[in-house]
Design an enzyme around this catalytic site. Structure first.
Site, PDB file in Angstrom:
ATOM      1  N   GLU A  37       0.813  -1.212   0.000  1.00 17.82           N
ATOM      2  CA  GLU A  37       0.000   0.000   0.000  1.00 17.82           C
ATOM      3  C   GLU A  37       0.849   1.265   0.000  1.00 17.82           C
ATOM      4  OE1 GLU A  37      -3.001   0.356  -0.697  1.00 17.82           O
ATOM      5  OE2 GLU A  37      -3.579  -1.744  -0.653  1.00 17.82           O
ATOM      6  N   TYR A 120      -6.961   6.529   3.618  1.00 14.80           N
ATOM      7  CA  TYR A 120      -7.108   5.475   2.627  1.00 14.80           C
ATOM      8  C   TYR A 120      -6.330   4.220   3.011  1.00 14.80           C
ATOM      9  CZ  TYR A 120      -5.815   2.373  -0.994  1.00 14.80           C
ATOM     10  OH  TYR A 120      -5.551   1.208  -1.641  1.00 14.80           O
ATOM     11  N   ASP A 138     -10.262   5.255  -2.632  1.00 16.60           N
ATOM     12  CA  ASP A 138      -9.084   5.713  -3.366  1.00 16.60           C
ATOM     13  C   ASP A 138      -9.548   6.326  -4.685  1.00 16.60           C
ATOM     14  OD1 ASP A 138      -9.807   3.497  -4.897  1.00 16.60           O
ATOM     15  OD2 ASP A 138      -7.752   3.289  -5.608  1.00 16.60           O
ATOM     16  N   CYS A 193     -12.805   0.721 -15.757  1.00 21.45           N
ATOM     17  CA  CYS A 193     -13.315   2.094 -15.639  1.00 21.45           C
ATOM     18  C   CYS A 193     -12.135   3.034 -15.429  1.00 21.45           C
ATOM     19  CB  CYS A 193     -14.306   2.177 -14.481  1.00 21.45           C
ATOM     20  SG  CYS A 193     -15.292   3.690 -14.446  1.00 21.45           S
ATOM     21  N   CYS A 200     -15.989   0.367 -21.539  1.00 23.78           N
ATOM     22  CA  CYS A 200     -17.357   0.166 -21.049  1.00 23.78           C
ATOM     23  C   CYS A 200     -17.986  -1.134 -21.552  1.00 23.78           C
ATOM     24  CB  CYS A 200     -18.224   1.363 -21.427  1.00 23.78           C
ATOM     25  SG  CYS A 200     -17.609   2.930 -20.758  1.00 23.78           S
ATOM     26  N   CYS A 203     -17.550  -3.636 -18.947  1.00 21.10           N
ATOM     27  CA  CYS A 203     -17.986  -3.278 -17.589  1.00 21.10           C
ATOM     28  C   CYS A 203     -19.255  -4.025 -17.184  1.00 21.10           C
ATOM     29  CB  CYS A 203     -18.236  -1.777 -17.488  1.00 21.10           C
ATOM     30  SG  CYS A 203     -18.762  -1.273 -15.837  1.00 21.10           S
ATOM     31  N   CYS A 209     -24.845   2.489 -15.361  1.00 20.51           N
ATOM     32  CA  CYS A 209     -23.945   3.631 -15.207  1.00 20.51           C
ATOM     33  C   CYS A 209     -24.612   4.953 -15.597  1.00 20.51           C
ATOM     34  CB  CYS A 209     -22.690   3.423 -16.058  1.00 20.51           C
ATOM     35  SG  CYS A 209     -21.504   4.781 -15.919  1.00 20.51           S
TER      36      CYS A 209
END
Length: 290
Positions: A37, A120, A138, A193, A200, A203, A209
């Site tokens: 991270e 975060y 995030d 995305c 798309c 997706c 959306c």
DNA sequence: CACACGTGGTC
DNA sequence: TGACCAAGTGT
């Protein structure tokens, strides 16, 4: 109540398309997750992969890292960028060793108290390493939710209260599903995305959306200023640090002088690097990693 | 809250 | 080709 019409397709998509990343494997330690991270802050996965592997090989535990001079962490950080993160990761290892018996804490508040760990990262580690239910917000998650729910191409420069509340409403009720949801939405943002050129067709929630339904309206928020680079202090600092990383030991001022032309800026950045703890002034005209 | 903070890849 | 982008934090 969390929206199952969003959860199921995203979770199913993740189950099928998730990347096999070292810090996501069942055997990955919380320390591995924490290291990943810190390294992933503002840094692409592909560049983190080799450094993370070498880091965990050399320092399998927080105590192992804490036992080394911080300069070793700075050198091992390599060219990941933002080397102050290496300082913070080392400091976090020291704190974990001293305050938490060498074990990465599982509590959001305790994580947040560690150097280099903000809202975060604390949520991410609690969620990914310990399976806790948290709002993991995030840039990927913000973009996905901003498009699907908010109908906007890009999130605003800073997180709004409404945005956080919206994200919180979407977190599944139980810990395990919430943790998977968090990583799944992030992965969707990273692979499908995307900020530029979203795919798309791939997706799983394209039919839900809001941004797509509205005809992909262009971003209309405040201008996001591009980061300058040429001639900046950041570039100068990078050059200076590169000289130290590439050297076996302390270096003379002459080597640093050769790395950056404008003297006033070079001296200013050198002083700032020393103040930051990234360099130490070991003798007259001699500098070294801490 | 706006800004500083590295680096390299992509379209 | 250059602007934008990549799992933010600290001040």
């Amino acid at each position: 109540m969390p929206d199952s019409t969003l959860h199921e397709p995203v979770l199913d998509w993740y189950d099928e398309h998730a990347r096999d990343l070292p810090w996501r494997r069942p055997e990955a330690s919380p320390w591995s997750v924490l290291v990943s991270e810190l390294m992933l802050q503002q840094t692409p996965v592909v560049r983190v992969l080799p450094v993370h592997a070498a880091w965990l090989e050399r320092w399998p535990t927080p105590a192992a890292l804490a036992a080394e001079p911080v300069g070793e962490a700075v050198r091992a950080w390599g060219r990941l960028g933002y080397p102050r993160r290496a300082l913070r990761l080392h400091a976090a290892a020291v704190a974990i060793t001293e305050r938490h018996d060498g074990l990465v804490p599982d509590d959001h508040g305790a994580l947040l108290a560690l150097p280099g760990v903000g809202d975060y990262t604390a949520a991410a580690v609690a969620s990914f390493a310990f399976g806790r239910r948290h709002v993991v917000l995030d840039t990927n998650v913000r973009r996905v939710l901003g498009r699907v729910v908010g109908g906007a191409e890009h999130p605003r420069p800073s997180v709004t209260k409404a945005e956080r509340e919206e994200a919180a409403l979407l977190v599944p009720d139980d810990d395990a599903t919430a943790a998977t949801w968090a990583v799944a939405v992030m992965e969707l943002g990273a692979l499908v995305c995307t900020a530029a050129g979203p795919r798309c067709e791939e997706c799983p929630v394209a039919d839900q959306c809001a941004w797509r339904a509205a005809g992909y309206p262009a971003y209309d928020g405040p201008a996001r200023r591009a980061q300058a680079w040429d001639g900046t202090d950041r570039q100068c600092r990078g050059r200076l640090m590169a000289v130290l990383r590439d050297a076996d030991g302390p270096v003379r001022r002459s080597a640093l002088d050769a790395a950056w032309g404008p003297e006033a800026q070079r001296l200013r950045c050198l002083a700032a690097l020393v103040a930051d703890g990234l360099l130490v002034h070991v003798a007259e005209d001699v500098y070294a990693l801490p």
